[in-house]
Design a protein around this motif. Sequence first.
Motif, short mmCIF file in Angstrom:
data_model
loop_
_atom_site.label_atom_id
_atom_site.label_comp_id
_atom_site.label_asym_id
_atom_site.label_seq_id
_atom_site.Cartn_x
_atom_site.Cartn_y
_atom_site.Cartn_z
N GLY A 171 2.85 9.85 17.02
CA GLY A 171 2.67 9.69 18.46
C GLY A 171 1.38 9.01 18.86
O GLY A 171 1.17 8.73 20.03
N GLN A 172 0.49 8.75 17.92
CA GLN A 172 -0.79 8.18 18.30
C GLN A 172 -0.67 6.72 18.69
O GLN A 172 0.22 5.99 18.25
N SER A 173 -1.62 6.31 19.52
CA SER A 173 -1.62 4.96 20.05
C SER A 173 -2.03 3.94 19.00
O SER A 173 -2.84 4.23 18.12
N GLN A 174 -1.49 2.71 19.12
CA GLN A 174 -1.85 1.65 18.19
C GLN A 174 -3.21 1.05 18.48
O GLN A 174 -3.85 0.50 17.61
N PHE A 175 -3.65 1.10 19.72
CA PHE A 175 -4.90 0.42 20.04
C PHE A 175 -5.61 1.09 21.22
O PHE A 175 -5.06 1.95 21.88
N LEU A 230 1.25 3.00 5.90
CA LEU A 230 0.76 4.10 5.07
C LEU A 230 0.93 5.44 5.78
O LEU A 230 1.26 6.46 5.15
N ASP A 231 0.74 5.44 7.09
CA ASP A 231 0.99 6.66 7.87
C ASP A 231 2.45 7.06 7.78
O ASP A 231 2.78 8.24 7.65
N LEU A 232 3.34 6.07 7.85
CA LEU A 232 4.76 6.35 7.72
C LEU A 232 5.08 6.93 6.35
O LEU A 232 5.83 7.91 6.22
N ALA A 259 0.82 -1.22 0.00
CA ALA A 259 0.00 0.00 0.00
C ALA A 259 0.85 1.26 0.00
O ALA A 259 0.40 2.31 -0.48
N VAL A 260 2.08 1.19 0.53
CA VAL A 260 2.90 2.39 0.58
C VAL A 260 3.20 2.92 -0.81
O VAL A 260 3.44 4.12 -1.01
N ALA A 261 3.19 2.03 -1.81
CA ALA A 261 3.46 2.45 -3.18
C ALA A 261 2.47 3.51 -3.64
O ALA A 261 2.83 4.46 -4.36
N GLY A 307 2.15 -2.13 12.86
CA GLY A 307 1.66 -3.09 11.89
C GLY A 307 0.63 -2.56 10.93
O GLY A 307 0.05 -1.49 11.10
N MET A 308 0.43 -3.33 9.89
CA MET A 308 -0.65 -3.16 8.93
C MET A 308 -0.72 -1.74 8.36
O MET A 308 0.21 -1.29 7.74
N SER A 309 -1.84 -1.05 8.58
CA SER A 309 -2.06 0.24 7.92
C SER A 309 -1.10 1.34 8.37
O SER A 309 -1.00 2.37 7.72
#
Length: 312
Positions: A191-195, A159-161, A18-20, A154-156
């Motif tokens: 800085g946001q939380s993963q879960f 895309l944030d990165l 997805a990063v593409a 992980g996962m999505s």
Amino acid sequence: MHSVALLVFPGFQSLALAVATAFEYANLVNGEPAYDFVLVSETGGGVPSSQGFAVHTEPWSDRVFDTLIVSGDNDCRMPSAATIDYVRASADQSRRIASICTGAFVLAEAGVLDGKKATTHWFHARAFQKRYPQVQLDEDRIFVTDGQVWTSAGMSAGLDLALAVVERDLGRDVALSVARKLVIYQRRGGGQSQFSTLLELDARSDRVQTALAYVKENLASDLSVEVLADAARLSPRQFSRVFKEETGQSPAKAVERLRVEAARLMMETSHHPLEVIARETGFGDRERMRQSFLRAFGQSPQAMHRVSAVRV
């Protein structure tokens, strides 16, 4: 032009692809090509993903990329020794090296994360910490940057990165435009939380669960230990001890995290000013909320509110 490569190996997690799209749309939004994106592997050709389908790759052939992104897999298996060596060499030559999800294990195995701050998928965090104690792992972050090294959860979160990379290279306006094109509601900060905090606070006893339910329903009220102990039908001293044993946190810390989570959700789903959000979630004033946000997310509510105000 920035050269960006996504390094894959057999069994890589397919969502890494997805990063593409982030770099593809950055080129479109920018008006002229800013990124040359390519998939690479040790030998080139078809590389099977975690879902079985294969993607065509180019051999890295000792190429040096401006940004090398290392994918992960579902089982934290290591790629070949040659791949590890290539990652180690790239860390010395590339302007930026990054990982998605369990790709952090590959960076750590190559020694790239020694003494660095990093993150990975929360599910594998304990195994990572045990295997690589020399890495300063923060398991509750969407992504972490430490100098030239970037790691994502992980996962999505990959895309944030990628969107953060675009923002660093081309500016915030381009990154937000790409987020709109991708129909992403909010470009999350690292800085946001993963879960969810409530998922993490997995209390076993009915009394502690009752206290947590009381907190959730009364965030704007007094939530002192005495009040929560009364809701749980325990003495304050006994309640504090049981709560810490079951959740791993003090009642005050848990209340703060639940309030922060509720305030962040209000920012994402409403147009309320920060003063109202602080009052409705029990902080009382903006300064107390600001201090809590800095502890939880590493950034102020003002900064997160500006991003949350962008609707896509």
